[in-house]
Scaffold this active site. Sequence first.
Site, PDB file in Angstrom:
ATOM      1  N   ARG A  77      -7.425   6.091  -5.435  1.00 50.58           N
ATOM      2  CA  ARG A  77      -7.081   7.507  -5.607  1.00 50.58           C
ATOM      3  C   ARG A  77      -7.427   7.995  -7.018  1.00 50.58           C
ATOM      4  NH1 ARG A  77      -0.973   7.649  -3.449  1.00 50.58           N
ATOM      5  NH2 ARG A  77      -1.261   9.911  -3.561  1.00 50.58           N
ATOM      6  N   ILE A  81       0.862  -1.179   0.000  1.00 48.27           N
ATOM      7  CA  ILE A  81       0.000   0.000   0.000  1.00 48.27           C
ATOM      8  C   ILE A  81       0.902   1.233   0.000  1.00 48.27           C
ATOM      9  CG2 ILE A  81      -2.067  -1.020   1.029  1.00 48.27           C
ATOM     10  CD1 ILE A  81      -1.225  -0.079   3.745  1.00 48.27           C
ATOM     11  N   ASP A  82       0.360   2.361  -0.428  1.00 46.49           N
ATOM     12  CA  ASP A  82       1.166   3.570  -0.588  1.00 46.49           C
ATOM     13  C   ASP A  82       1.740   4.066   0.735  1.00 46.49           C
ATOM     14  OD1 ASP A  82       0.563   3.604  -3.320  1.00 46.49           O
ATOM     15  OD2 ASP A  82      -1.282   4.743  -2.973  1.00 46.49           O
ATOM     16  N   LYS A  83       2.816   4.813   0.641  1.00 48.60           N
ATOM     17  CA  LYS A  83       3.515   5.345   1.816  1.00 48.60           C
ATOM     18  C   LYS A  83       2.559   6.049   2.786  1.00 48.60           C
ATOM     19  CE  LYS A  83       6.728   9.046   3.022  1.00 48.60           C
ATOM     20  NZ  LYS A  83       7.502  10.199   2.512  1.00 48.60           N
ATOM     21  N   THR A 104      -0.736   5.903   2.873  1.00 44.06           N
ATOM     22  CA  THR A 104      -1.957   5.155   3.187  1.00 44.06           C
ATOM     23  C   THR A 104      -1.657   4.275   4.390  1.00 44.06           C
ATOM     24  OG1 THR A 104      -2.665   5.143   0.870  1.00 44.06           O
ATOM     25  CG2 THR A 104      -3.657   3.496   2.316  1.00 44.06           C
TER      26      THR A 104
END
Length: 238
Positions: A152, A49-51, A53
Amino acid sequence: QIIIVNKPPNLVVHPGHGNYSGTLLNGLVHHFENLPKNVDGRPGLVHRIDKDTSGLLVVAKTSKALTNLSQQFLSKTIQRKYVALVWGSLKNKSGTVDETLARDKKNRMIMSVTDEEESAKRAITNYKVIEKFNYVSLIECQLETGRTHQIRAHMKHLGHTIFNDARYGGDKILKGTIFNKYKQFVDNCFKILPRQALHAKTLGFIHPLTREKMRFNSDLPLDMISCIEKWRNYSKII
């Protein structure tokens, strides 16, 4: 067989350009010996998962677990639910975004909806509205696919960019009034929640060894709770 991680915001999952240490993967390798490597050579990682998030990840401790979980992701049987705060008031209480995504032609750091690119991949996001606060909405998103920046990009495409998602333009006032007091209120919300308002809340899968159905939930982190509470209170007085 597995590790469940509740990742805090501002933590990169694996080393890459500009982030060679201090990542989640560095920590995993430090704590666990002989994690199996995935196709990219990254120990234990099944997904990411994104930094900025927050939320749940499953990590494989054995080769069997890595193969099995990767197959579950590939066959789209993994259950993944996210909670997000987005700009605007959605017309429908629930819906599905079924739009292909590819790297944006002008900005390679983001994904955008397109059917022109050969590299475009189908992405499906099911959403439902949890609560509305006049100019923003709290929603739940369930993923059928796991594309980069899927929620997103899909929410921006719908015209409901995730709150304070700087990369997708959500760090500006996209809905609301022109009054200074409102601008100050939103700026305060941005300070309380200095990242995109996105949390990986639920993760469900079949255990790779026991075949038991497993489901994990994580509470919303404090920064999101505080921001949502501010919007809830604000929506009562306007």
